[in-house]
Design an enzyme around this catalytic site. Structure first.
Site, PDB file in Angstrom:
ATOM      1  CB  SER A 136      -1.004   0.033   1.094  1.00 36.25           C
ATOM      2  OG  SER A 136      -1.480   1.207   1.203  1.00 36.25           O
ATOM      3  CE  LYS A 147      -1.758  -4.023   3.065  1.00 35.82           C
ATOM      4  NZ  LYS A 147      -1.704  -4.947   2.392  1.00 35.82           N
ATOM      5  CE1 TYR A 207      -4.497  -1.761   5.008  1.00 34.45           C
ATOM      6  CE2 TYR A 207      -3.277   0.048   4.203  1.00 34.45           C
ATOM      7  CZ  TYR A 207      -4.040  -1.193   4.110  1.00 34.45           C
ATOM      8  OH  TYR A 207      -4.501  -1.525   3.028  1.00 34.45           O
TER       9      TYR A 207
END
Length: 283
Positions: free
Chosen positions: A150, A167, A163
C-alpha cells in the site's frame, strides 16, 4: 507486451483474499489465461460465490478452481493451503499474498485491531512467503510471488498507524525476498510489490456500492500488474483517477526527505511545511 513467463496456460495460481476485490480480479484474469486457480479466504460461502464468478467469467467454463478457507494469520492454515494447492496442481506458478484487513488504530489505541491488522496484513504475507517459497524455488520453473502492499506503507499518512506499519513491513519483506531470490543459484522465481492506488473494493467502499470517480476498478490494478510484471518491474505502483504516477513519485521522494533533510516526521501534513510541499509538487 509479453506477460511474466510464469503466466502460462495449465499452470496454477494461489491467491489469498481471493473471494473479492483485487484478489478475485486476479483470479478471473489468470483463469482467462488458462491457469488453474486456488483462492483462499475466510468465508466458505464467499469462496463458493467467487468460484462461480470465476467460472462464469472464463470462456468455455472449463477452468479448474479450488477454494480453501484460510486464516492467513495462522501459519498452520497457510501450510494447509500449500498442501492443498500442490496436491491438486503439482506446482505453483503464482503466489499472490493479497489478503488484507482494516482498520487498525493509532499509535496507542485499538490494541485489538492492531493485533488483527498486523496478523493478517503482515504475518499473512510472512506466512505465505515462508510456506511457499522453498517449494516454488525447488520446482526449477518460472514463477512469481506478488505481495500486495500500500502507498500507506511508503508515505505513512497520519491516521491508521497500525495499517501503515503492516504495509511498511510488507514492503521491506518483499524487497528482501527479491534480493534473496535473485542471489539464489538456479532460482527462477521473482518477487513483486503490488501497490494499488485508490481502488473500489468492499474494504475501501465502507458500504457504498457506487464507485467514486477517483477510484480504479480492481480489474485496472490487475491490468497494470500484468503489464509491469511482464516488463520485470519490482515496484508496481498504481495510479488512480485522482493521483498520477508522477504525483505518487513526488510524494514518495518527499517522505524520504523527512529523514535525509532532518525534517519533522510526516512533514507533508505539518502546517509549517504546507507551502513548501505545495511548491514542491508544482516543480
Amino acid at each position: 507486451m509479453a506477460n511474466h513467463p510464469a503466466l502460462q496456460a495449465g499452470r496454477a495460481a494461489v491467491i489469498t483474499g481471493g473471494a473479492s476485490g483485487i484478489g478475485l480480479a486476479a483470479a478471473k484474469r489468470f483463469a482467462g489465461l488458462g491457469m488453474k486457480i486456488a483462492i483462499a479466504d475466510l468465508d466458505p460461502s464467499a469462496l463458493d460465490a467467487a468460484a462461480a464468478v470465476i467460472d462464469e467469467a472464463t470462456p468455455g467454463g472449463d477452468v479448474q478452481v479450488i477454494t480453501v478457507p484460510c486464516d492467513v494469520s495462522r501459519m498452520e492454515e497457510v501450510q494447509a493451503l500449500r498442501e492443498r494447492a500442490y496436491d491438486a496442481f503439482g506446482d505453483v506458478a503464482v503466489l499472490m499474498n493479497n489478503a488484507g484487513t482494516a482498520p487498525g488504530g493509532g499509535p496507542f489505541d485499538h490494541y485489538d485491531r492492531w493485533q488483527r491488522v498486523i496478523g493478517v496484513n503482515l504475518w499473512g504475507v510472512i506466512n505465505g512467503v515462508h510456506a511457499f517459497t522453498p517449494a516454488m524455488i525447488g520446482q526449477g520453473t518460472d514463477a512469481m510471488i506478488v505481495n500486495t502492499g500500500s502507498k500507506q506503507g511508503i508515505t505513512c499518512p497520519p491516521g491508521d498507524t497500525a495499517y501503515n506499519v503492516s504495509k511498511a513491513g510488507v514492503k521491506v519483506l518483499t524487497e528482501g525476498l527479491q534480493h534473496e531470490l535473485r542471489n539464489t543459484e538456479g532460482c527462477r522465481v521473482s518477487a513483486h510489490l503490488l501497490v494499488p492506488g485508490w481502488t473500489h473494493t468492499a474494504m475501501t467502499a465502507g458500504g457504498a456500492t457506487e464507485k467514486p470517480d477517483g477510484a480504479w476498478w480492481p480489474d485496472q490494478v490487475i491490468d497494470l500488474l500484468l503489464e509491469a510484471s511482464g516488463k520485470g518491474d519490482f515496484y508496481i505502483i498504481c495510479p488512480d483517477n485522482d493521483v498520477t504516477r508522477e504525483v505518487d513519485a513526488k510524494r514518495i521522494v518527499w517522505a524520504a526527505g523527512d529523514i535525509a533533510e532532518n525534517r519533522v516526521p510526516l512533514s507533508r501534513w505539518h502546517p509549517d511545511y504546507k507551502e513548501a510541499f505545495a511548491d514542491y509538487l508544482k516543480r
